[in-house]
Design a protein around this motif. Structure first.
Motif, mmCIF file in Angstrom:
data_model
loop_
_atom_site.group_PDB
_atom_site.id
_atom_site.type_symbol
_atom_site.label_atom_id
_atom_site.label_comp_id
_atom_site.label_asym_id
_atom_site.label_seq_id
_atom_site.Cartn_x
_atom_site.Cartn_y
_atom_site.Cartn_z
ATOM 1 N N LEU A 4 0.925 -1.373 0.048
ATOM 2 C CA LEU A 4 -0.242 0.147 -0.303
ATOM 3 C C LEU A 4 1.273 1.033 0.275
ATOM 4 N N HIS A 32 -0.903 -1.386 -4.661
ATOM 5 C CA HIS A 32 -1.862 -0.304 -4.385
ATOM 6 C C HIS A 32 -1.671 0.828 -3.475
ATOM 7 N N VAL A 34 -3.625 4.211 -1.768
ATOM 8 C CA VAL A 34 -4.999 5.551 -1.490
ATOM 9 C C VAL A 34 -4.670 6.425 -1.472
ATOM 10 N N TRP A 56 -6.951 2.796 -3.033
ATOM 11 C CA TRP A 56 -8.330 3.841 -2.748
ATOM 12 C C TRP A 56 -8.943 4.810 -2.236
ATOM 13 N N ALA A 58 -10.911 7.520 -0.170
ATOM 14 C CA ALA A 58 -11.049 8.974 0.543
ATOM 15 C C ALA A 58 -11.695 9.949 0.199
ATOM 16 N N LEU A 75 -5.649 5.540 6.898
ATOM 17 C CA LEU A 75 -4.743 4.415 6.274
ATOM 18 C C LEU A 75 -4.635 3.481 7.671
ATOM 19 N N LEU A 78 -7.046 0.817 6.210
ATOM 20 C CA LEU A 78 -6.419 0.380 4.800
ATOM 21 C C LEU A 78 -6.380 -1.275 5.414
ATOM 22 N N VAL A 169 -13.865 4.837 0.110
ATOM 23 C CA VAL A 169 -13.441 4.301 1.750
ATOM 24 C C VAL A 169 -13.744 5.175 2.577
#
Length: 318
Positions: A4, A32, A34, A56, A58, A75, A78, A169
């Motif tokens: 991540l 991945h 975020v 992701w 958010a 985070l 996640l 998210v």
């Protein structure tokens, strides 16, 4: 391995350093990412262009201000909910705050100032400069999740041209994470690219003789389409803003071209710019340490050389 990556963004654009970390994560396995903020869904979709398989998003008004604790909340959920065992960050003031806060929440190990991450013997090993960047040491983790903060410019962004699966998210913030509010956000007024993202940097040192002579550096940087940087001695003397400082106690840069003007080349400055592609030094002292690691050295009076060099660059560009 699925990693991540915290994709930092400002002004509707991803921060170059975090994109470089995403490229490294993609080399290691499934990457991945975020993206946290307000109105970031469209931006999050662009993460696939730089190697993310899933992003992701958010997206919440509570995340509009670039404050660390709300992002730590995002985070944490996640990582716990999806079992990520590796979380990577590109160095910045915000990312450092988020990484340290997440490490405390997860009781996880955080290695910082890394310049590389590799598989060795079936485990992840971080590479970290030490002893004023004279040696590279191995840094590991005793348990998962593993958190890592990478030095600015450690990796170059790479556009893979792919598409990422974007998932929303649900943002749920801790009470204490909402206690801080941002009253005002100030930005230094500057022209051209920032020194962290510039391909060309012209840096000035005490050899300029005074703050008024930084105009010579600025004119050359403008002609080259680059940014202006300075040494610690210069900013301590009040000749130039601290935001432009390169070195051990300043910023780390890695441009394609670094022109050092009137800079002696002390180790404290070297550690901040030694990742540059080509280093050109201009100094009247032929024994200056900077000539030991410069690719091209010019011994002479910078007050005569810089105006002529600037004019030549302008002629070539026109």
């Amino acid at each position: 391995m699925t990693t991540l990556v915290f994709l930092e963004h400002h002004g509707g654009e991803f921060v170059k350093n975090s994109l470089g970390v995403l490229a490294k994560a993609a080399d290691l396995g499934d990457a991945h990412a975020v993206v946290a903020g307000s109105g970031v869904k469209e931006l999050a979709a662009r993460g696939g262009e730089f190697g993310a398989q899933k992003v992701w998003a958010a997206d919440d008004a509570a995340l509009e201000a670039p404050l660390p604790q709300p992002r730590v909340d995002v985070l944490e959920r996640l990582v716990r909910g999806n079992g990520y065992d590796t979380v990577l960050f590109g160095q910045s003031v915000l990312a450092a705050d988020v990484a340290s806060g997440l490490a405390a929440r997860l009781e996880a190990g955080l290695n910082w100032d890394l310049t590389d991450l590799v598989h060795e013997g079936g485990t992840l090993v971080g590479k970290r400069p030490a002893l004023q960047d004279s040696v590279i040491v191995d840094a590991g983790w005793k348990s998962a999740p593993r958190l890592a903060l990478f030095r600015s410019g450690a990796f170059d962004p790479r556009q893979a041209g792919g598409e990422a699966q974007v998932e929303d998210v649900s943002v749920q913030l801790q009470d204490f994470s909402t206690k801080a509010t941002m009253v005002e956000q100030a930005h230094a007024e500057s022209e051209g690219p920032s020194i962290e993202e510039a391909d060309v940097i012209v840096a000035g040192g005490r050899g300029l003789g005074g703050p008024e002579n930084f105009k010579l550096v600025e004119e050359l940087a403008q002609a080259l389409g680059g940014a202006v940087a300075a040494t610690r001695a210069v900013v301590d003397a009040g000749w130039y803003p601290y935001a432009a400082q390169v070195g051990q106690t300043g910023k780390t840069v890695s441009p394609k071209l670094y022109v050092a003007v009137g800079i002696s080349g002390a180790i404290q400055h070297k550690v901040g710019m030694q990742g540059s592609g080509t280093v050109v030094a201009i100094n009247k002292d032929g024994n200056a340490p900077i000539f030991e690691f410069a690719d091209l050295g010019v011994v002479g009076d910078l007050h005569e050389i810089l105006p002529k060099l600037t004019e030549l660059v302008k002629q070539r560009r026109s």
